[in-house]
Scaffold this motif. Structure first.
Motif, PDB file in Angstrom:
ATOM      1  N   TRP A 173      -8.641  -0.863  -2.098  1.00  0.00           N
ATOM      2  CA  TRP A 173      -7.649  -0.356  -1.136  1.00  0.00           C
ATOM      3  C   TRP A 173      -6.357  -1.164  -1.291  1.00  0.00           C
ATOM      4  O   TRP A 173      -5.276  -0.613  -1.464  1.00  0.00           O
ATOM      5  N   ALA A 206      -3.184   3.164  -0.737  1.00  0.00           N
ATOM      6  CA  ALA A 206      -3.000   4.245   0.228  1.00  0.00           C
ATOM      7  C   ALA A 206      -2.837   3.626   1.613  1.00  0.00           C
ATOM      8  O   ALA A 206      -3.312   2.512   1.860  1.00  0.00           O
ATOM      9  N   HIS A 217     -10.354   9.477  -2.806  1.00  0.00           N
ATOM     10  CA  HIS A 217     -10.118   8.032  -2.870  1.00  0.00           C
ATOM     11  C   HIS A 217     -10.622   7.455  -4.186  1.00  0.00           C
ATOM     12  O   HIS A 217      -9.975   6.602  -4.806  1.00  0.00           O
ATOM     13  N   LEU A 220      -8.194   8.398  -6.999  1.00  0.00           N
ATOM     14  CA  LEU A 220      -6.996   7.556  -6.963  1.00  0.00           C
ATOM     15  C   LEU A 220      -7.303   6.164  -7.501  1.00  0.00           C
ATOM     16  O   LEU A 220      -6.548   5.622  -8.320  1.00  0.00           O
TER      17      LEU A 220
END
Length: 239
Positions: A173, A206, A217, A220
């Protein structure tokens, strides 16, 4: 199923004596305390919850120097380890730090890992699990420890990004890379990057939490990881 997130930074073998590790530890806990109020109080780990709750400590230089001078926190000829928690007894509340530093042999990989609260369990903890707060958490770790690689993710997301035995870093993340690794290439939207002083680059993949259960997710993460791999930026920390 509740996603359990952690923030971790990792660096190669680096000989540092108790004094330097104590200085870095005090810096880290001071900066971390500025990120959110749940990081204001710290306790040593114990054989039971009751024992640990009697072992609150002041996270300053003198305290850490005392810890690292104790045999129980020493690793071989060099290196130190420490575990601490915020005193929140319920699962998913507060946080815990696991630290290994000062090791020059590579036998005890140097790292600082902070286990993050579960917002699904404790709604008040949701404020911690936001991009602005976690950017500051990862920045605190970088400024204190000067790692090569850092990440905020879940273990499930890491496993989805790399085979279990692959020692390379991965795209989480939030992802940090030291400038010593090289220049970060242009990355696909919605990824944004920002410098951490002169240390390196922090990538925010993100604005929302990335989950291994979300195919978008994962896609990405893989696109970003492929771009970083192409530049050799995620090679193993110990290499």
């Amino acid at each position: 199923m509740t996603d359990s997130y952690y923030a971790g930074v990792y660096w190669p073998a680096r000989l540092e004596f108790a004094e330097e590790c104590a200085r870095r530890s005090a810096t880290f806990f001071r900066l971390l305390s500025q990120c959110d109020e749940i990081y204001a109080r710290w306790f040593e780990q114990g054989d039971s919850v009751e024992e640990a709750l009697q072992r609150e400590f002041m996270p300053d230089y003198a305290t850490f120097l005392r810890f690292f001078q104790q045999q129980e926190n020493q690793l071989g000829k060099d290196g130190f380890s420490l575990g601490a928690w915020t005193g929140h007894t319920e699962d998913g509340r507060g946080g815990m730090v696991r630290l290994t530093c000062g090791d020059a042999s590579g036998a005890y990989p140097n790292c600082c890992v902070l286990y993050l609260p579960w917002p699904e369990v404790e709604p008040k903890s949701a404020r911690v699990m936001t991009t602005p707060v976690l950017v500051n958490v990862l920045r605190a770790m970088v400024l204190a420890w000067e790692p090569l690689f850092g990440v905020v993710a879940t273990h499930e997301f890491r496993q989805a990004m790399r085979p279990a035995r692959d020692p390379r870093g991965f795209a989480g993340w939030l992802t940090y890379l030291s400038r010593a690794r090289g220049e970060v290439p242009p990355l696909p939207p919605p990824v944004r990057t920002e410098p951490v002083e002169d240390k390196g680059t922090l990538m925010i993949l993100a604005p929302e939490r990335l989950s291994a259960s979300n195919p978008e997710h994962l896609l990405l993460g893989r696109r970003v990881q492929e771009a970083l791999d192409a530049k050799g930026l995620l090679r193993p920390v110990l290499s």
